[in-house]
Design an enzyme around this catalytic site. Structure first.
Site, PDB file in Angstrom:
ATOM      1  N   GLU A 224       0.834  -1.200   0.000  1.00 14.75           N
ATOM      2  CA  GLU A 224       0.000   0.000   0.000  1.00 14.75           C
ATOM      3  C   GLU A 224       0.875   1.259   0.000  1.00 14.75           C
ATOM      4  OE1 GLU A 224      -4.009  -0.372   1.918  1.00 14.75           O
ATOM      5  OE2 GLU A 224      -3.315   1.380   3.002  1.00 14.75           O
TER       6      GLU A 224
ATOM      7  N   HIS B 160       6.146 -26.993   2.093  1.00 12.58           N
ATOM      8  CA  HIS B 160       5.273 -28.035   1.546  1.00 12.58           C
ATOM      9  C   HIS B 160       4.196 -27.403   0.676  1.00 12.58           C
ATOM     10  CE1 HIS B 160       7.133 -31.004   4.212  1.00 12.58           C
ATOM     11  NE2 HIS B 160       7.343 -29.918   4.942  1.00 12.58           N
TER      12      HIS B 160
ATOM     13  N   LYS C  76     -13.092   2.387  -2.822  1.00 16.44           N
ATOM     14  CA  LYS C  76     -14.270   2.763  -2.026  1.00 16.44           C
ATOM     15  C   LYS C  76     -15.318   3.418  -2.921  1.00 16.44           C
ATOM     16  CE  LYS C  76     -11.733   3.407   2.332  1.00 16.44           C
ATOM     17  NZ  LYS C  76     -11.265   4.305   3.376  1.00 16.44           N
TER      18      LYS C  76
HETATM   19  O1  PA5 Z   1      -3.290   2.062   5.673  1.00 16.54           O
HETATM   20  C1  PA5 Z   1      -4.281   2.673   5.315  1.00 16.54           C
HETATM   21  O2  PA5 Z   1      -4.309   3.898   5.250  1.00 16.54           O
HETATM   22  C2  PA5 Z   1      -5.549   1.931   4.965  1.00 16.54           C
HETATM   23  O3  PA5 Z   1      -5.334   0.565   4.840  1.00 16.54           O
HETATM   24  C3  PA5 Z   1      -6.596   2.182   6.042  1.00 16.54           C
HETATM   25  O4  PA5 Z   1      -6.078   1.769   7.272  1.00 16.54           O
HETATM   26  C4  PA5 Z   1      -7.899   1.446   5.745  1.00 16.54           C
HETATM   27  O5  PA5 Z   1      -8.420   1.840   4.498  1.00 16.54           O
HETATM   28  C5  PA5 Z   1      -8.925   1.719   6.839  1.00 16.54           C
HETATM   29  O6  PA5 Z   1      -9.127   3.083   6.962  1.00 16.54           O
HETATM   30  P1  PA5 Z   1      -9.780   3.714   8.238  1.00 16.54           P
HETATM   31  O7  PA5 Z   1      -8.885   3.489   9.397  1.00 16.54           O
HETATM   32  O8  PA5 Z   1      -9.937   5.157   7.905  1.00 16.54           O
HETATM   33  O9  PA5 Z   1     -11.104   3.032   8.447  1.00 16.54           O
END
Ligand code: PA5
Length: 526
Positions: free
Chosen positions: A319, A348, A452
């Site tokens: 990410e 395995h 989203k």
């Molecule tokens: O690392 C990130 O920014 C994302 O993976 C968020 O943690 C994830 O989309 C969840 O977002 P939020 O904490 O606003 O619900």
């Protein structure tokens, strides 16, 4: 195969932590460090600026402050220092009140935790809970809703049947508006209500002040709220309230986790490349992948407890580094694919391909020296299961090397709160350095936001289909015909998928009349 000379040269042992990093099995040339030194020095400079409060996440116009979480005194503003310190205090005080029974549920003192979150608001807590928990010693049993899958939710709730009145729900969302987490919260609310309980008397929120979730929690008099700040990214929030609160409630020593991270930060802040383990990791990733993600990163922790490290790092790395554009706006499609589970189990499974198949990866072995905290069991004379585990690790490492497959090895004395804090800090910093090496913003996630938005448009279409079918009760048509009549021909495939989905679930009363070939099946509401 005599590897000792190169190993001696490229083995870094961090005396104060007992952690070591071996990069000798990455095939860089001896002058690689000299060539990379100017780039690495500029990465150090950017990191220093980031720690001093620069807008290191320009796309979101935000500072990036996860390093301050374990050294609040380094924050660029006094108010931030105070907020961090007071949040840690508040976590300790709240944890004490929960453990002592001062704050209890409607049916007695809290014995379970239901953590509701996703992505950065779940993966760290899940990793830490599994790495450091032990059913015998934990203060609370921990469960997670980390998806919007109703069946998954039911499965989790089935473990808590009859115990919701003693289950504390922690809803975690930095933005406070993530649909999966909101759905999890609403599902939990419904379950508590069904059990005759008031959800708010069993719930706390960790979220940005003023968010939707914050408003919901405060207006429904939840037990407490804990802050999430815009200068902490989701995937680097394990050492903010996001991770610290559930860990403390489970009974994990969060001060040691913080201390561990702080110690690793000191070791990874130095500008001497060859002595900085995070710099070395980032440079090895750069070398192994050509700085273009040409090879995948396979994470192989040889220890069941930290199997989730692979999943946690998958998010942290992918990410952060998986970006379409660089900081100058050029299309670069950067990233490194990360996968893994644990050794020797994976030997395995996919290790066969690693050894003999396509050479499109580099492995990271995580070696944990301490075998167990209980007395040894001898499988044969002087040999434990742990000796086998070590044997498999070293054997696989050699087997890969013999076939020209590169690897890195991180050795850690044991799995403890301090070591886990150190590992988290090591990888957080390595990701930051790598982001600089390839010139991308490692701290935003536009792709997540795009996902989203896409889901929202699908839900709008689903509602439109349902309204249309309901307004024409008794009419049965093919997906193609419905799409045309709704002027959604461009989305016929989606219309088909949604009709199939709705007709597979009785609640919406959409009926499918199957026909051959499949696309002549008709759908309608009676
Ligand atoms: O690392 C990130 O920014 C994302 O993976 C968020 O943690 C994830 O989309 C969840 O977002 P939020 O904490 O606003 O619900």
């Amino acid at each position: 195969m005599n590897t000792w000379k190169r190993f001696k040269e490229y083995f870094l042992h961090l005396d104060d932590m007992g952690i070591s990093l071996d990069i000798s099995r990455v095939h860089f040339e001896d002058d690689f460090f000299t060539k990379m030194e100017p780039t690495m020095q500029s990465a150090f400079k950017s990191m220093d600026e980031l720690e001093q409060g620069a807008i290191a996440n320009p796309d979101e116009n935000r500072m990036v402050g996860h390093y301050w979480l374990r050294a609040p005194e380094l924050a660029p503003e006094k108010s931030i220092t105070e907020e961090i310190k007071s949040t840690i205090k508040k976590i300790h005080a709240f944890t004490h009140d929960i453990h002592s029974g001062k704050i209890s549920g409607e049916q007695g003192s809290f014995k379970n935790l239901l953590v509701i979150g996703i992505g950065g608001s779940a993966l760290g807590p899940q990793f830490v809970s599994q790495a450091l928990g032990s059913p015998k010693e934990d203060k609370m049993r921990v469960f997670f809703f980390d998806n919007t899958d109703p069946d998954g939710i039911d499965l989790t709730l089935s473990h808590l049947e009859g115990e919701l009145g003693q289950t504390l729900a922690i809803v975690i969302s930095k933005s406070g508006s993530t649909p999966e987490t909101r759905n999890g919260m609403l599902e939990a609310e419904a379950a508590y209500q069904k059990a005759g309980l008031t959800f708010g008397k069993h719930a706390v929120a960790t979220t940005g002040t003023g968010s939707e979730l914050y408003k919901h929690a405060t207006s429904n008099q939840w037990l407490e709220t804990f802050p999430m700040w815009d200068w902490v990214g989701g995937r680097t929030s394990e050492l903010a309230a996001v991770g610290l609160l559930p860990a403390a409630l489970q009974g994990i020593d969060i001060d040691s986790m913080l201390q561990g991270a702080k110690t690793m930060d000191i070791a990874t802040r130095i500008h001497a490349t060859r002595e900085n383990p995070a710099a070395l990791l980032a440079l090895m990733w750069y070398h192994a992948t050509g700085g273009r993600g040409q090879k995948d990163m396979v994470i192989l922790p040889y220890k069941d407890r930290i199997a989730l490290l692979s999943k946690y790092l998958q998010q942290l790395v992918m990410e952060s580094l998986g970006k379409e554009k660089d900081l100058k706006g050029n299309v670069v499609n950067q990233g490194i694919a990360v996968y893994g589970n644990k050794g020797s189990t994976d030997q395995h499974a996919y290790v066969q391909q690693l050894r003999e198949g396509v050479n499109n990866f580099f492995a990271t072995f995580i070696e944990i020296h301490r075998e167990r905290n209980t007395s040894p069991v001898y499988i044969q004379e002087d040999t434990t299961s742990g000796d086998y585990l070590e044997g498999f690790l070293l054997g696989t490492r050699d087997a890969l090397f013999e076939k020209d497959r590169q690897s890195i090895t991180i050795s850690v004395p044991e799995v403890s709160p301090e070591r886990v804090g150190q590992l988290i800090a090591l990888y957080e910093r390595a990701v930051g350095f790598y982001g600089s090496l390839v010139g991308i913003n490692a701290y935003h996630q536009p792709g997540v936001e795009a996902g989203k938005k896409a889901a929202a448009s699908v839900l709008d279409l689903k509602q439109k289909i349902l309204t249309t079918l309901r307004s024409q009760k008794g009419t049965f048509q093919t997906a193609e015909a419905w799409a045309e009549s709704m002027k959604e021909s461009a989305s016929t495939e989606r219309v088909f998928k949604l009709l199939e989905h709705m007709s597979a679930n009785a609640d919406k009363k959409v009926i499918k009349k199957a026909a051959q070939p499949w696309h002549t099946s008709t759908y309608g509401v009676k």
